[in-house]
Motif scaffolding. Structure first.
Motif, PDB file in Angstrom:
ATOM      1  N   LEU A 174      15.428  10.509  10.058  1.00 27.56           N
ATOM      2  CA  LEU A 174      16.054  10.734  11.355  1.00 27.56           C
ATOM      3  C   LEU A 174      15.539   9.760  12.406  1.00 27.56           C
ATOM      4  CD1 LEU A 174      18.133  12.605  12.635  1.00 27.56           C
ATOM      5  CD2 LEU A 174      16.277  14.123  13.285  1.00 27.56           C
ATOM      6  N   VAL A 175      14.252   9.430  12.361  1.00 27.59           N
ATOM      7  CA  VAL A 175      13.686   8.498  13.344  1.00 27.59           C
ATOM      8  C   VAL A 175      13.764   7.050  12.882  1.00 27.59           C
ATOM      9  CG1 VAL A 175      12.135  10.263  14.239  1.00 27.59           C
ATOM     10  CG2 VAL A 175      11.338   8.767  12.425  1.00 27.59           C
ATOM     11  N   GLY A 176      14.287   6.806  11.669  1.00 26.16           N
ATOM     12  CA  GLY A 176      14.480   5.438  11.196  1.00 26.16           C
ATOM     13  C   GLY A 176      13.230   4.768  10.692  1.00 26.16           C
ATOM     14  N   ARG A 177      12.351   5.512  10.023  1.00 31.27           N
ATOM     15  CA  ARG A 177      11.126   4.941   9.473  1.00 31.27           C
ATOM     16  C   ARG A 177      11.087   5.177   7.970  1.00 31.27           C
ATOM     17  NH1 ARG A 177       5.877   6.632  12.758  1.00 31.27           N
ATOM     18  NH2 ARG A 177       5.058   5.270  11.117  1.00 31.27           N
ATOM     19  N   SER A 178      10.415   4.306   7.269  1.00 34.97           N
ATOM     20  CA  SER A 178      10.354   4.385   5.815  1.00 34.97           C
ATOM     21  C   SER A 178       9.198   5.281   5.391  1.00 34.97           C
ATOM     22  CB  SER A 178      10.194   3.000   5.198  1.00 34.97           C
ATOM     23  OG  SER A 178       8.959   2.414   5.605  1.00 34.97           O
ATOM     24  N   PHE A 179       9.347   5.902   4.222  1.00 36.95           N
ATOM     25  CA  PHE A 179       8.305   6.773   3.693  1.00 36.95           C
ATOM     26  C   PHE A 179       7.071   5.964   3.298  1.00 36.95           C
ATOM     27  CE2 PHE A 179       6.608   9.281   0.005  1.00 36.95           C
ATOM     28  CZ  PHE A 179       6.125  10.339   0.763  1.00 36.95           C
ATOM     29  N   GLU A 180       7.278   4.772   2.763  1.00 40.92           N
ATOM     30  CA  GLU A 180       6.149   3.935   2.368  1.00 40.92           C
ATOM     31  C   GLU A 180       5.333   3.500   3.581  1.00 40.92           C
ATOM     32  OE1 GLU A 180       9.202   3.534   1.409  1.00 40.92           O
ATOM     33  OE2 GLU A 180       9.136   4.039  -0.740  1.00 40.92           O
ATOM     34  N   GLY A 181       6.016   3.082   4.656  1.00 48.80           N
ATOM     35  CA  GLY A 181       5.303   2.702   5.869  1.00 48.80           C
ATOM     36  C   GLY A 181       4.551   3.860   6.490  1.00 48.80           C
ATOM     37  N   LYS A 184      10.268  13.535   4.801  1.00 48.64           N
ATOM     38  CA  LYS A 184      11.242  12.479   4.538  1.00 48.64           C
ATOM     39  C   LYS A 184      12.475  12.626   5.422  1.00 48.64           C
ATOM     40  CE  LYS A 184       9.926  11.572  -0.289  1.00 48.64           C
ATOM     41  NZ  LYS A 184      10.355  11.585  -1.697  1.00 48.64           N
ATOM     42  N   ALA A 185      12.891  13.869   5.679  1.00 47.83           N
ATOM     43  CA  ALA A 185      14.037  14.078   6.564  1.00 47.83           C
ATOM     44  C   ALA A 185      13.712  13.638   7.987  1.00 47.83           C
ATOM     45  CB  ALA A 185      14.443  15.552   6.541  1.00 47.83           C
ATOM     46  N   ASP A 186      12.511  13.949   8.452  1.00 52.52           N
ATOM     47  CA  ASP A 186      12.117  13.510   9.797  1.00 52.52           C
ATOM     48  C   ASP A 186      12.021  11.992   9.872  1.00 52.52           C
ATOM     49  OD1 ASP A 186      11.980  16.155  10.521  1.00 52.52           O
ATOM     50  OD2 ASP A 186       9.814  16.310  10.305  1.00 52.52           O
ATOM     51  N   LEU A 216       0.825  -1.202   0.000  1.00 53.93           N
ATOM     52  CA  LEU A 216       0.000   0.000   0.000  1.00 53.93           C
ATOM     53  C   LEU A 216       0.861   1.255   0.000  1.00 53.93           C
ATOM     54  CD1 LEU A 216      -2.770   1.362   0.226  1.00 53.93           C
ATOM     55  CD2 LEU A 216      -2.624   1.055   2.717  1.00 53.93           C
ATOM     56  N   GLY A 217       1.938   1.239   0.798  1.00 50.44           N
ATOM     57  CA  GLY A 217       2.819   2.399   0.843  1.00 50.44           C
ATOM     58  C   GLY A 217       3.535   2.651  -0.465  1.00 50.44           C
ATOM     59  N   VAL A 218       3.921   1.584  -1.160  1.00 46.92           N
ATOM     60  CA  VAL A 218       4.591   1.742  -2.458  1.00 46.92           C
ATOM     61  C   VAL A 218       3.649   2.394  -3.465  1.00 46.92           C
ATOM     62  CG1 VAL A 218       5.538   0.474  -4.420  1.00 46.92           C
ATOM     63  CG2 VAL A 218       6.286  -0.075  -2.102  1.00 46.92           C
ATOM     64  N   ARG A 219       2.392   1.967  -3.479  1.00 47.85           N
ATOM     65  CA  ARG A 219       1.425   2.569  -4.413  1.00 47.85           C
ATOM     66  C   ARG A 219       1.182   4.043  -4.074  1.00 47.85           C
ATOM     67  NH1 ARG A 219      -0.872  -2.690  -3.908  1.00 47.85           N
ATOM     68  NH2 ARG A 219      -2.202  -2.007  -2.190  1.00 47.85           N
ATOM     69  N   LEU A 220       1.079   4.354  -2.802  1.00 47.94           N
ATOM     70  CA  LEU A 220       0.878   5.751  -2.414  1.00 47.94           C
ATOM     71  C   LEU A 220       2.126   6.589  -2.723  1.00 47.94           C
ATOM     72  CD1 LEU A 220      -0.982   5.293   0.996  1.00 47.94           C
ATOM     73  CD2 LEU A 220      -1.955   6.022  -1.191  1.00 47.94           C
ATOM     74  N   ALA A 221       3.315   6.008  -2.537  1.00 44.37           N
ATOM     75  CA  ALA A 221       4.544   6.737  -2.857  1.00 44.37           C
ATOM     76  C   ALA A 221       4.644   7.007  -4.358  1.00 44.37           C
ATOM     77  CB  ALA A 221       5.756   5.935  -2.379  1.00 44.37           C
ATOM     78  N   ARG A 222       4.200   6.066  -5.177  1.00 48.41           N
ATOM     79  CA  ARG A 222       4.174   6.303  -6.629  1.00 48.41           C
ATOM     80  C   ARG A 222       3.217   7.439  -6.972  1.00 48.41           C
ATOM     81  NH1 ARG A 222       3.782  -0.027  -8.629  1.00 48.41           N
ATOM     82  NH2 ARG A 222       5.949  -0.612  -8.107  1.00 48.41           N
ATOM     83  N   LEU A 223       2.083   7.485  -6.284  1.00 53.63           N
ATOM     84  CA  LEU A 223       1.144   8.581  -6.508  1.00 53.63           C
ATOM     85  C   LEU A 223       1.775   9.920  -6.136  1.00 53.63           C
ATOM     86  CD1 LEU A 223      -1.722   9.616  -7.158  1.00 53.63           C
ATOM     87  CD2 LEU A 223      -2.327   9.124  -4.768  1.00 53.63           C
TER      88      LEU A 223
END
Length: 311
Positions: free
Chosen positions: A93-100, A88-90, A69-76
């Motif tokens: 820094l906290v060690g989390r993925s943009f897709e998640g 994305k910088a935050d 789901l995160g990959v599809r939203l990131a493509r959007l």
């Protein structure tokens, strides 16, 4: 009755609009916009000028459903040209993925909409009518709150981590300056500065060490790797350090003087921030004490005031 009819019309229109939107997206897939194409061209140019490495890897575990789901939203997001660099910088820094992160926002917003049937059933059980207005707008409000909840949490955690990272950067500058005073070159001084922190270094020092180690593998200068790390986690001190080292990397005396001055500036800024936070806490404690005193005075004077009013 009119409110129920209006809510039913809104629900029907929402479902119909969502169905038409999905049908159009299936028949006419979205093409990358002009902004996305320009960003892709700019990324290719940057990669051609200087190789880049992913310095911060997410350390969270994401399920397959959330990842998809995160990959599809990131493509959007990418197709629309939405950079959201601060987010994305935050996240880096906290060690989390943009897709998640995107999947979490979407799932939380969907979970907020589940309050609609729950509230509707509760009102029906209590015998307060089966009006759709209050449950519908309550569910919409809860969905909005749940949608922005991850942003608040990530911004709070990233602010605290960025403050700790700046403190580590000041200590890192002092260590590099001492190694330069011992006669080492700039690359050797940078590596020795991150090596003296022990077998279990601070997480921020570990990030700096990984950046410097990755610079050797990719073939870029250590200060360029520090600049990339500063851009990735949005720490201005690392970007400034990279620029300064790139200008005076061949002159050890100038580098040492510059690093010492920067470390002193960071310490003064950190001390000012600590004093400011201490002043804010003192003011909040003063307000709490005044409210407590006012409540105590009201508690003492209330019997006398009621006796006077009663007489």
């Amino acid at each position: 009755m009119k409110g129920a009819v209006m809510v039913e019309g809104v629900l029907a229109g929402s479902v119909l609009g969502l169905g038409l939107f999905l049908l159009l997206r299936a028949l006419f897939p979205a093409r990358p916009g002009l902004v996305a194409r320009l960003l892709a061209i700019e990324a290719v140019r940057e990669d051609a000028d200087a190789p880049r490495i992913q310095l911060v890897l997410p350390d969270e575990e994401v399920s397959a459903f959330r990842r998809g789901l995160g990959v599809r939203l990131a493509r959007l997001y990418h197709a629309r040209g939405w950079e959201v660099r601060s987010v994305k910088a935050d996240l880096a820094l906290v060690g989390r993925s943009f897709e998640g992160y995107l999947a979490t926002k979407a799932l939380l917003a969907s979970a907020g909409l589940l309050a609609f049937p729950v509230l509707l059933g509760w009102l029906a059980l209590m015998g307060w009518g089966a009006s759709l207005t209050i449950p519908f707008w309550s569910a919409v409000l809860m969905s909005l709150v749940f949608f922005f909840l991850p942003d608040v949490q990530i911004r709070r955690d990233a602010t605290a981590r960025r403050r700790d990272f700046r403190h580590v950067v000041g200590a890192f500058l002092d260590l590099v300056s001492m190694n330069l005073a011992g006669g080492r070159g700039v690359p050797e001084a940078l590596m020795m500065a991150v090596s003296v922190s022990g077998d279990q270094p601070n997480w921020a020092m570990s990030r700096i060490r990984e950046a410097l180690s990755g610079a050797r593998i990719v073939g870029i200068t250590p200060w360029a790797a520090l600049g990339q790390l500063g851009e990735e986690i949005n720490v201005d001190e690392l970007r400034d350090l990279s620029a300064a080292l790139g200008l005076v990397a061949d002159d050890g005396a100038k580098v040492r003087a510059s690093l010492t001055a920067r470390a002193a500036t960071l310490r003064r800024r950190e001390l000012a921030e600590i004093e400011g936070r201490a002043g804010e806490r003192s003011q909040s404690m003063l307000v709490a004490q005044l409210l407590l005193c006012a409540g105590f005075v009201i508690f003492l004077s209330f019997p006398a005031a009621m006796k006077m009013l009663g007489s």
